[in-house]
Design an enzyme around this catalytic site. Structure first.
Site, PDB file in Angstrom:
ATOM      1  N   HIS A 183       0.864  -1.179   0.000  1.00 44.01           N
ATOM      2  CA  HIS A 183       0.000   0.000   0.000  1.00 44.01           C
ATOM      3  C   HIS A 183       0.902   1.231   0.000  1.00 44.01           C
ATOM      4  O   HIS A 183       2.026   1.192   0.492  1.00 44.01           O
ATOM      5  CB  HIS A 183      -0.865  -0.032   1.269  1.00 44.01           C
ATOM      6  CG  HIS A 183      -1.946   0.986   1.335  1.00 44.01           C
ATOM      7  ND1 HIS A 183      -1.705   2.301   1.673  1.00 44.01           N
ATOM      8  CD2 HIS A 183      -3.284   0.890   1.138  1.00 44.01           C
ATOM      9  CE1 HIS A 183      -2.850   2.968   1.684  1.00 44.01           C
ATOM     10  NE2 HIS A 183      -3.826   2.142   1.357  1.00 44.01           N
ATOM     11  N   ASP A 260       3.433  -4.548   7.732  1.00 41.92           N
ATOM     12  CA  ASP A 260       2.158  -3.844   7.651  1.00 41.92           C
ATOM     13  C   ASP A 260       1.048  -4.875   7.812  1.00 41.92           C
ATOM     14  O   ASP A 260       0.778  -5.664   6.909  1.00 41.92           O
ATOM     15  CB  ASP A 260       2.054  -3.130   6.302  1.00 41.92           C
ATOM     16  CG  ASP A 260       0.694  -2.488   6.064  1.00 41.92           C
ATOM     17  OD1 ASP A 260      -0.201  -2.644   6.912  1.00 41.92           O
ATOM     18  OD2 ASP A 260       0.526  -1.847   5.006  1.00 41.92           O
ATOM     19  N   GLN A 263      -4.194  -5.346   6.684  1.00 38.53           N
ATOM     20  CA  GLN A 263      -5.153  -6.269   6.075  1.00 38.53           C
ATOM     21  C   GLN A 263      -5.127  -7.651   6.719  1.00 38.53           C
ATOM     22  O   GLN A 263      -5.974  -8.484   6.416  1.00 38.53           O
ATOM     23  CB  GLN A 263      -4.856  -6.394   4.575  1.00 38.53           C
ATOM     24  CG  GLN A 263      -5.030  -5.125   3.788  1.00 38.53           C
ATOM     25  CD  GLN A 263      -6.481  -4.666   3.701  1.00 38.53           C
ATOM     26  OE1 GLN A 263      -7.402  -5.474   3.745  1.00 38.53           O
ATOM     27  NE2 GLN A 263      -6.685  -3.366   3.601  1.00 38.53           N
ATOM     28  N   LYS A 286     -10.068  -1.332  10.147  1.00 42.69           N
ATOM     29  CA  LYS A 286     -10.136  -2.557   9.344  1.00 42.69           C
ATOM     30  C   LYS A 286     -10.324  -3.790  10.232  1.00 42.69           C
ATOM     31  O   LYS A 286     -10.365  -4.920   9.735  1.00 42.69           O
ATOM     32  CB  LYS A 286      -8.874  -2.690   8.495  1.00 42.69           C
ATOM     33  CG  LYS A 286      -8.697  -1.537   7.501  1.00 42.69           C
ATOM     34  CD  LYS A 286      -7.453  -1.709   6.661  1.00 42.69           C
ATOM     35  CE  LYS A 286      -7.100  -0.445   5.881  1.00 42.69           C
ATOM     36  NZ  LYS A 286      -8.109  -0.063   4.880  1.00 42.69           N
ATOM     37  N   CYS A 424      -4.780   2.622  -3.734  1.00 41.14           N
ATOM     38  CA  CYS A 424      -3.580   3.106  -3.043  1.00 41.14           C
ATOM     39  C   CYS A 424      -2.459   2.068  -3.105  1.00 41.14           C
ATOM     40  O   CYS A 424      -1.696   1.894  -2.146  1.00 41.14           O
ATOM     41  CB  CYS A 424      -3.881   3.470  -1.593  1.00 41.14           C
ATOM     42  SG  CYS A 424      -4.981   4.880  -1.418  1.00 41.14           S
TER      43      CYS A 424
END
Length: 467
Positions: A183, A260, A263, A286, A424
């Site tokens: 991202h 990261d 997600q 999220k 993104c």
């Protein structure tokens, strides 16, 4: 953690009691850790480790999507005369009533600033905030609440690492390896600090199936590599890289690794100690929590060596005009008044998700992904991007002869919410020669029937012709 006695105050009508809050004037719960050596610091609860199968409060009877759907009010509303089908979970998840009611109860009964007040509401709010820190630590398998820093989300957390750790450790000729899956939030901050420090960002290429090219990654690593930035799950391709193995390889070169998890955390259990990641970041929204709240985990020795990024109240020890000393980590990274209600809501979301059992949720979503892959394969002219063997329930696709935004608008007329654009993550799409695509991203409250509605709607769009 057991829920303490809440007899300290009546709740507003219809509002849930505040979970995980110690009643003022009572003895702190057993297992709490000593407070930091600061006059305003609260007692820090011990880390409640969550087993991968779910919390002690896991609901009897196992997980079902229907049980989750009953908790989420927005899924009951119509859109364009049809029941909403929310397939935009990669952008944000919908919120269960347990989170909504907890936020309302906090503002109705316990709203206060934290850490600096001697009065009852300040103590209560502080206990909630630090209880949220302990909940996040347990959720990630972190060794201590003191390894958790609250941020506005993944983006701010990556920027914090770049501006604090990066500015202190990067120099001319150093390299930051960043996977092509990322991202923009895990690309742009590294480009910015690399330009300032005269370092270099090196992309890690992908294979045709959307997985990271592990041979290329091994070749790119060197003793110039100071940091590797990788996603635990791609927001476009759904790819789940072998993060643990990639981290171990990076550590051979004394490089740090930032993962990261934006997600990932809603889809499968995470244990930062097992991964051995140096930094792990995620966003609450999220994860069925409010917007504007997220967290960063960092190894204790790394966090202790990082200089503060922002200055202000709440992050200091002593202030003189010729000298400032700072609070210990994690407080020195939380300047100003934080998103207190966001932390309270984040804990409620973690409690809600873990009540179902993480392994059961992951197994259900994997099965739902398989069903979705079969259903979309029957749509003429539809191509799904990415076929990595390990992936979360994300399906980004193109429809022959159709603009992705037009596809999303047409689906919205049927009450189906998907995302269209570059998501993104332009490098990921350009790997397939694209500038835009349509994305359906699934969550634990989605059903096979909703997936079938998506496939049927896409078939109708194609049947209308290219005109």
């Amino acid at each position: 953690m057991t829920t303490p006695d809440m007899s300290w105050g009546a709740h507003a009508p219809g509002m849930a009691p505040m979970p995980g809050v110690q009643a003022p004037g009572t003895t702190p719960p057993a297992g709490t850790a000593p407070s930091p050596d600061l006059p305003w610091a609260p007692a820090v609860p011990a880390v409640p480790r969550q087993p991968t199968g779910g919390s002690a409060a896991t609901r009897s009877g196992g997980f079902t999507p229907e049980a989750a759907r009953q908790d989420v009010p927005v899924l009951q509303r119509p859109v364009n005369g049809r029941p909403v089908v929310w397939l935009d979970n990669g952008a944000t998840t919908q919120k269960p009533r347990q989170v909504i009611e907890t936020l309302a109860a906090y503002y109705a009964t316990a709203n206060s600033n934290i850490h600096r007040g001697a009065h009852t509401l300040a103590r209560e709010a502080t206990e909630m905030y630090e209880g949220g820190r302990a909940a996040v630590a347990g959720f990630l398998g972190a060794p201590s609440p003191d390894t958790i820093v609250f941020t506005r989300g993944t983006t701010e957390a990556v920027n914090l690492v770049a501006q604090s750790w990066g500015r202190a450790n990067l120099g001319p000729g150093d390299e930051i390896l960043v996977s092509t899956l990322e991202h923009h939030s895990n690309i742009v901050p590294w480009l910015m600090i690399a330009k300032e420090r005269r370092a270099r960002v090196v992309p890690i290429p992908l294979l045709p199936d959307g997985s990271i090219d592990q041979d290329a990654y091994a070749d790119l690593l060197s003793f110039r590599t100071q940091l590797v930035a990788i996603s635990h799950a791609s927001n476009v391709l759904g790819t789940v890289p072998p993060v643990k193995e990639m981290t171990a390889l990076a550590h051979r070169y004394n490089a740090k690794v930032l993962v990261d998890g934006a997600q990932a955390v809603a889809h499968f259990p995470v244990d930062v100690q097992d991964l051995d990641s140096d930094f792990y970041v995620f966003s609450g929204h999220k994860l069925y929590a409010p917007t504007g709240i997220g967290a960063m985990y960092a190894k204790p020795e790394i966090l202790a060596a990082m200089p503060p990024w922002q200055g202000g109240g709440n992050m200091i020890d002593q202030v003189e005009f010729d000298r400032v000393t700072y609070a210990p980590a994690p407080h020195c990274f939380e300047a100003g008044t934080g998103h207190i209600s966001g932390v309270v809501g984040l804990k409620a979301a973690i409690d809600w998700l873990t009540s179902f059992g993480r392994d059961a949720v992951a197994a259900y979503e994997t099965a739902l992904l398989g069903h979705a892959q079969q259903a979309l394969a029957a749509v003429p002219g539809l191509t799904v991007l990415g076929s990595a063997p390990e992936k979360i329930a994300v399906l980004t696709f193109t429809l022959a002869g159709r603009d992705p935004m037009d596809v999303a608008r047409a689906l919205d007329r049927d009450g189906i919410a998907v995302r269209a654009g570059h998501h993104c993550a332009q490098p990921s799409l350009r790997h397939y020669g694209l500038e835009a695509a349509t994305r359906a991203s699934l969550a634990l409250y989605n059903t096979a029937e909703e997936v079938d509605q998506l496939a049927a709607a896409l078939m109708r769009i194609q049947a209308q012709g290219a005109g």
